[in-house]
Design a protein around this motif. Structure first.
Motif, PDB file in Angstrom:
ATOM      1  N   ASP A 139       0.837  -1.200   0.000  1.00  0.00           N
ATOM      2  CA  ASP A 139       0.000   0.000   0.000  1.00  0.00           C
ATOM      3  C   ASP A 139       0.875   1.255   0.000  1.00  0.00           C
ATOM      4  O   ASP A 139       1.554   1.539   0.994  1.00  0.00           O
ATOM      5  CB  ASP A 139      -0.900  -0.021   1.239  1.00  0.00           C
ATOM      6  CG  ASP A 139      -1.779   1.212   1.379  1.00  0.00           C
ATOM      7  OD1 ASP A 139      -1.708   2.133   0.529  1.00  0.00           O
ATOM      8  OD2 ASP A 139      -2.548   1.263   2.357  1.00  0.00           O
ATOM      9  N   VAL A 185       6.839   1.166  -1.039  1.00  0.00           N
ATOM     10  CA  VAL A 185       6.172  -0.115  -1.296  1.00  0.00           C
ATOM     11  C   VAL A 185       7.205  -1.237  -1.366  1.00  0.00           C
ATOM     12  O   VAL A 185       8.300  -1.056  -1.900  1.00  0.00           O
ATOM     13  CB  VAL A 185       5.368  -0.029  -2.611  1.00  0.00           C
ATOM     14  CG1 VAL A 185       4.890  -1.389  -3.069  1.00  0.00           C
ATOM     15  CG2 VAL A 185       4.195   0.923  -2.445  1.00  0.00           C
ATOM     16  N   VAL A 206      -2.726  -0.245   9.001  1.00  0.00           N
ATOM     17  CA  VAL A 206      -3.202  -0.266   7.614  1.00  0.00           C
ATOM     18  C   VAL A 206      -4.042   0.992   7.367  1.00  0.00           C
ATOM     19  O   VAL A 206      -4.808   1.427   8.225  1.00  0.00           O
ATOM     20  CB  VAL A 206      -3.995  -1.551   7.275  1.00  0.00           C
ATOM     21  CG1 VAL A 206      -3.116  -2.795   7.414  1.00  0.00           C
ATOM     22  CG2 VAL A 206      -5.234  -1.698   8.120  1.00  0.00           C
ATOM     23  N   SER A 207      -3.870   1.572   6.190  1.00  0.00           N
ATOM     24  CA  SER A 207      -4.481   2.884   5.925  1.00  0.00           C
ATOM     25  C   SER A 207      -6.000   2.855   6.000  1.00  0.00           C
ATOM     26  O   SER A 207      -6.622   3.864   6.341  1.00  0.00           O
ATOM     27  CB  SER A 207      -4.003   3.440   4.584  1.00  0.00           C
ATOM     28  OG  SER A 207      -4.346   2.580   3.516  1.00  0.00           O
ATOM     29  N   SER A 208      -6.615   1.713   5.735  1.00  0.00           N
ATOM     30  CA  SER A 208      -8.081   1.628   5.824  1.00  0.00           C
ATOM     31  C   SER A 208      -8.584   1.773   7.261  1.00  0.00           C
ATOM     32  O   SER A 208      -9.774   1.994   7.478  1.00  0.00           O
ATOM     33  CB  SER A 208      -8.578   0.303   5.233  1.00  0.00           C
ATOM     34  OG  SER A 208      -8.074  -0.784   5.987  1.00  0.00           O
TER      35      SER A 208
END
Length: 178
Positions: free
Chosen positions: A32, A42, A99-101
């Motif tokens: 991500d 990445v 995690v970006s979510s």
């Protein structure tokens, strides 16, 4: 009891040493570009594998490393948080990456508080630092929530070789604020 049986729990999270079962989620995290912006960029899957192996290996070599962060409600792997001091590192760090979510839910400071408590209590550290890129406002915000301040500047060792701000606080300051 093995170090791999270690579990820290917060209201919403479980922190445990990482294992093979975390690889697919870890590799997706490493792929991500948003999450990896300040973590060296990445990583393709083979490099992510070596990164995870490095975390696991640090548990074997040092008795500590980043924890896998598991969301209690879903059972999902949502990041890595914890003590980190590879060879040549500028101090005894507790780092975080979610995690970006799952950004904006307060998971990073929640997990980091548990990891900092553990680092001071179980590892006997006298200082906890957080190496943060000068333009990483999200991590600076988390550091402020933890009561950290800029202590000094440093350059990370190879392969990173980037200049960072070293945020943190002493054991005494942490305990006084708790």
């Amino acid at each position: 009891m093995s170090i791999f049986d270690l579990r820290l729990e917060t209201e919403r999270l479980i922190l445990r040493p990482p294992g093979r079962q975390d690889f697919e989620a870890f590799a997706a995290f490493c792929a991500d570009p948003v999450a990896m912006q300040h973590l060296g960029g990445v990583q393709p899957k083979p490099v992510a594998w070596r990164s995870l192996a490095g975390l696991v290996g640090s548990w074997q070599l040092l008795g500590y490393s980043m924890f896998s962060v598991i969301e209690k409600d879903s059972g999902a792997w949502i990041g890595r948080v914890g003590p980190w001091q590879p060879y040549g590192w500028p101090g005894t760090e507790v780092g975080w990456s979610i995690v970006s979510s799952h950004w904006g839910r307060g998971y990073a400071p929640e997990a980091a508080r548990a990891a900092i408590d553990w680092a001071f209590d179980a590892l006997g550290w006298e200082e906890v630092i957080h190496t943060i890129a000068p333009d990483n406002s999200n991590s600076q915000h988390v550091a402020r929530k933890l009561g950290a301040r800029v202590l000094r500047n440093a350059r990370l060792p190879p392969p990173h070789e980037v200049d960072v701000e070293v945020w943190g606080q002493s054991r005494q300051a942490w305990l006084a604020a708790r």
